[in-house]
Design a protein around this motif. Sequence first.
Motif, PDB file in Angstrom:
ATOM      1  N   ARG A   1       0.825  -1.204   0.000  1.00 57.34           N
ATOM      2  CA  ARG A   1       0.000   0.000   0.000  1.00 57.34           C
ATOM      3  C   ARG A   1       0.863   1.259   0.000  1.00 57.34           C
ATOM      4  O   ARG A   1       0.515   2.268  -0.620  1.00 57.34           O
ATOM      5  CB  ARG A   1      -0.947  -0.001   1.203  1.00 57.34           C
ATOM      6  CG  ARG A   1      -0.262   0.132   2.554  1.00 57.34           C
ATOM      7  CD  ARG A   1      -1.241   0.130   3.709  1.00 57.34           C
ATOM      8  NE  ARG A   1      -0.591   0.423   4.971  1.00 57.34           N
ATOM      9  CZ  ARG A   1       0.099  -0.461   5.674  1.00 57.34           C
ATOM     10  NH1 ARG A   1       0.216  -1.713   5.235  1.00 57.34           N
ATOM     11  NH2 ARG A   1       0.664  -0.111   6.821  1.00 57.34           N
ATOM     12  N   LEU A   2       2.022   1.193   0.720  1.00 57.98           N
ATOM     13  CA  LEU A   2       2.904   2.360   0.762  1.00 57.98           C
ATOM     14  C   LEU A   2       3.714   2.470  -0.516  1.00 57.98           C
ATOM     15  O   LEU A   2       3.997   3.579  -0.981  1.00 57.98           O
ATOM     16  CB  LEU A   2       3.825   2.278   1.976  1.00 57.98           C
ATOM     17  CG  LEU A   2       3.138   2.363   3.340  1.00 57.98           C
ATOM     18  CD1 LEU A   2       4.170   2.414   4.445  1.00 57.98           C
ATOM     19  CD2 LEU A   2       2.236   3.585   3.424  1.00 57.98           C
ATOM     20  N   ARG A   3       4.110   1.344  -1.089  1.00 61.92           N
ATOM     21  CA  ARG A   3       4.845   1.392  -2.350  1.00 61.92           C
ATOM     22  C   ARG A   3       3.993   2.030  -3.441  1.00 61.92           C
ATOM     23  O   ARG A   3       4.493   2.769  -4.290  1.00 61.92           O
ATOM     24  CB  ARG A   3       5.284  -0.014  -2.766  1.00 61.92           C
ATOM     25  CG  ARG A   3       6.504  -0.528  -2.010  1.00 61.92           C
ATOM     26  CD  ARG A   3       7.190  -1.643  -2.768  1.00 61.92           C
ATOM     27  NE  ARG A   3       6.300  -2.789  -2.950  1.00 61.92           N
ATOM     28  CZ  ARG A   3       6.197  -3.796  -2.095  1.00 61.92           C
ATOM     29  NH1 ARG A   3       6.935  -3.798  -1.001  1.00 61.92           N
ATOM     30  NH2 ARG A   3       5.388  -4.801  -2.344  1.00 61.92           N
ATOM     31  N   ARG A   4       2.682   1.754  -3.417  1.00 62.11           N
ATOM     32  CA  ARG A   4       1.779   2.345  -4.406  1.00 62.11           C
ATOM     33  C   ARG A   4       1.681   3.863  -4.205  1.00 62.11           C
ATOM     34  O   ARG A   4       1.690   4.630  -5.166  1.00 62.11           O
ATOM     35  CB  ARG A   4       0.388   1.709  -4.314  1.00 62.11           C
ATOM     36  CG  ARG A   4       0.298   0.332  -4.915  1.00 62.11           C
ATOM     37  CD  ARG A   4      -1.110  -0.247  -4.748  1.00 62.11           C
ATOM     38  NE  ARG A   4      -2.115   0.635  -5.331  1.00 62.11           N
ATOM     39  CZ  ARG A   4      -2.457   0.658  -6.608  1.00 62.11           C
ATOM     40  NH1 ARG A   4      -1.841  -0.139  -7.463  1.00 62.11           N
ATOM     41  NH2 ARG A   4      -3.388   1.497  -7.055  1.00 62.11           N
ATOM     42  N   ARG A   5       1.582   4.318  -2.956  1.00 60.17           N
ATOM     43  CA  ARG A   5       1.496   5.740  -2.670  1.00 60.17           C
ATOM     44  C   ARG A   5       2.750   6.466  -3.140  1.00 60.17           C
ATOM     45  O   ARG A   5       2.690   7.507  -3.800  1.00 60.17           O
ATOM     46  CB  ARG A   5       1.291   5.981  -1.171  1.00 60.17           C
ATOM     47  CG  ARG A   5      -0.096   5.636  -0.672  1.00 60.17           C
ATOM     48  CD  ARG A   5      -0.192   5.812   0.824  1.00 60.17           C
ATOM     49  NE  ARG A   5       0.087   7.190   1.232  1.00 60.17           N
ATOM     50  CZ  ARG A   5       0.132   7.586   2.502  1.00 60.17           C
ATOM     51  NH1 ARG A   5      -0.075   6.704   3.478  1.00 60.17           N
ATOM     52  NH2 ARG A   5       0.380   8.832   2.802  1.00 60.17           N
ATOM     53  N   ILE A   6       3.912   5.900  -2.793  1.00 58.97           N
ATOM     54  CA  ILE A   6       5.178   6.534  -3.153  1.00 58.97           C
ATOM     55  C   ILE A   6       5.404   6.462  -4.651  1.00 58.97           C
ATOM     56  O   ILE A   6       5.868   7.416  -5.284  1.00 58.97           O
ATOM     57  CB  ILE A   6       6.341   5.879  -2.386  1.00 58.97           C
ATOM     58  CG1 ILE A   6       6.161   6.116  -0.877  1.00 58.97           C
ATOM     59  CG2 ILE A   6       7.679   6.436  -2.853  1.00 58.97           C
ATOM     60  CD1 ILE A   6       7.088   5.291  -0.036  1.00 58.97           C
ATOM     61  N   GLY A   7       5.042   5.315  -5.245  1.00 59.52           N
ATOM     62  CA  GLY A   7       5.206   5.156  -6.682  1.00 59.52           C
ATOM     63  C   GLY A   7       4.380   6.163  -7.457  1.00 59.52           C
ATOM     64  O   GLY A   7       4.832   6.744  -8.451  1.00 59.52           O
ATOM     65  N   ALA A   8       3.133   6.389  -7.013  1.00 54.49           N
ATOM     66  CA  ALA A   8       2.278   7.365  -7.692  1.00 54.49           C
ATOM     67  C   ALA A   8       2.847   8.767  -7.570  1.00 54.49           C
ATOM     68  O   ALA A   8       2.847   9.549  -8.534  1.00 54.49           O
ATOM     69  CB  ALA A   8       0.868   7.308  -7.099  1.00 54.49           C
ATOM     70  N   LEU A   9       3.340   9.115  -6.392  1.00 55.72           N
ATOM     71  CA  LEU A   9       3.905  10.440  -6.177  1.00 55.72           C
ATOM     72  C   LEU A   9       5.114  10.668  -7.071  1.00 55.72           C
ATOM     73  O   LEU A   9       5.272  11.726  -7.688  1.00 55.72           O
ATOM     74  CB  LEU A   9       4.297  10.609  -4.704  1.00 55.72           C
ATOM     75  CG  LEU A   9       4.845  11.975  -4.301  1.00 55.72           C
ATOM     76  CD1 LEU A   9       3.799  13.053  -4.528  1.00 55.72           C
ATOM     77  CD2 LEU A   9       5.261  11.958  -2.836  1.00 55.72           C
TER      78      LEU A   9
END
Length: 321
Positions: A115-123
């Motif tokens: 879930r955090l990898r997705r947030r950081i990846g999107a940013l």
Amino acid sequence: MLETSARLLRLLSLLQAHREWSGPDLAERLGVTPRTVRRDVDKLRELGYPVNASPGTGGGYQLGAGAELPPLLLDDEEAVAVAVGLRTAAGNGVDGIGETSVRALAKLEQVLPSRLRRRIGALNAFTVPMLRGPGPTVDASVLTELANLCRDGEGLRFDYLDHGGSASRRTVEPHRLVCTERRWYLVAWDLDRADWRTFRADRVTPRPPHGPRFPPREPPAEDLAAYVSEGVSTRVYATSAVIRLQASAARAAQLVSPSAGVLEPVDEHSCLLRTGAGGLDVMVVHVMLLGIDFEVVEPVELTEHMRTARDRLSRALGDVP
């Protein structure tokens, strides 16, 4: 066993988040007795975490520095903040920090939940950095050495190159490091000149051994960032000026960098810019390039130079015969 392991992780997180805890405070946070806290601290030590304890009513527990870096416990927001910070660290003027940041980020992302990898990846995917071109960088080891001397209150001897390339040997009492845009500055008391000085960190070459220790002095200003900004933008130049900008200080700050001058709010529609330049002609160009309507407060000679520049432009455009 699972409950004990979870409590140990919680205890480790508390020790990492705060410099020192008393036994009763930890017991209250964990919902256990002080005796259980002592047993859990012993278990952390067995696992290799250097937990220091000081006796007495004012004593407590503190996570010390070990031979190896222990795992850090980060909540979701902290993990995202660290990852984003590592992504942008390459532009902060510290030599070699870009490659180091990439290695650290790779380790962090490896253990992040999806879930955090997705947030950081999107940013990262939808953010385009607009960084300045290559500029002077300071060696990370020098920066760390200067910071340690400021913290420990130890004297510093170093070789220094000024903006003209002249070398000198300086002996100072280092006080603070200040970062503005891509440059780092050391604010220190110069023993030979008996006055405060600001030094570009990328021009500093430390000459150990350091010392002796010294008692802290009253700093030259409460706001050291503003002090350094004034020094590098105004005091260093032979010609200084005060310009009233027709914009709020908040809007002007978006256009005027700290190294270009110091802003002082006047009202919601205007502010003062205190700045410097190598001469009045250079000052004219400097102020015009800000892209903000203005009026000259001082010196009056600057107004005459602006009239001369206006007439020259008019002739170039064919407006004046």
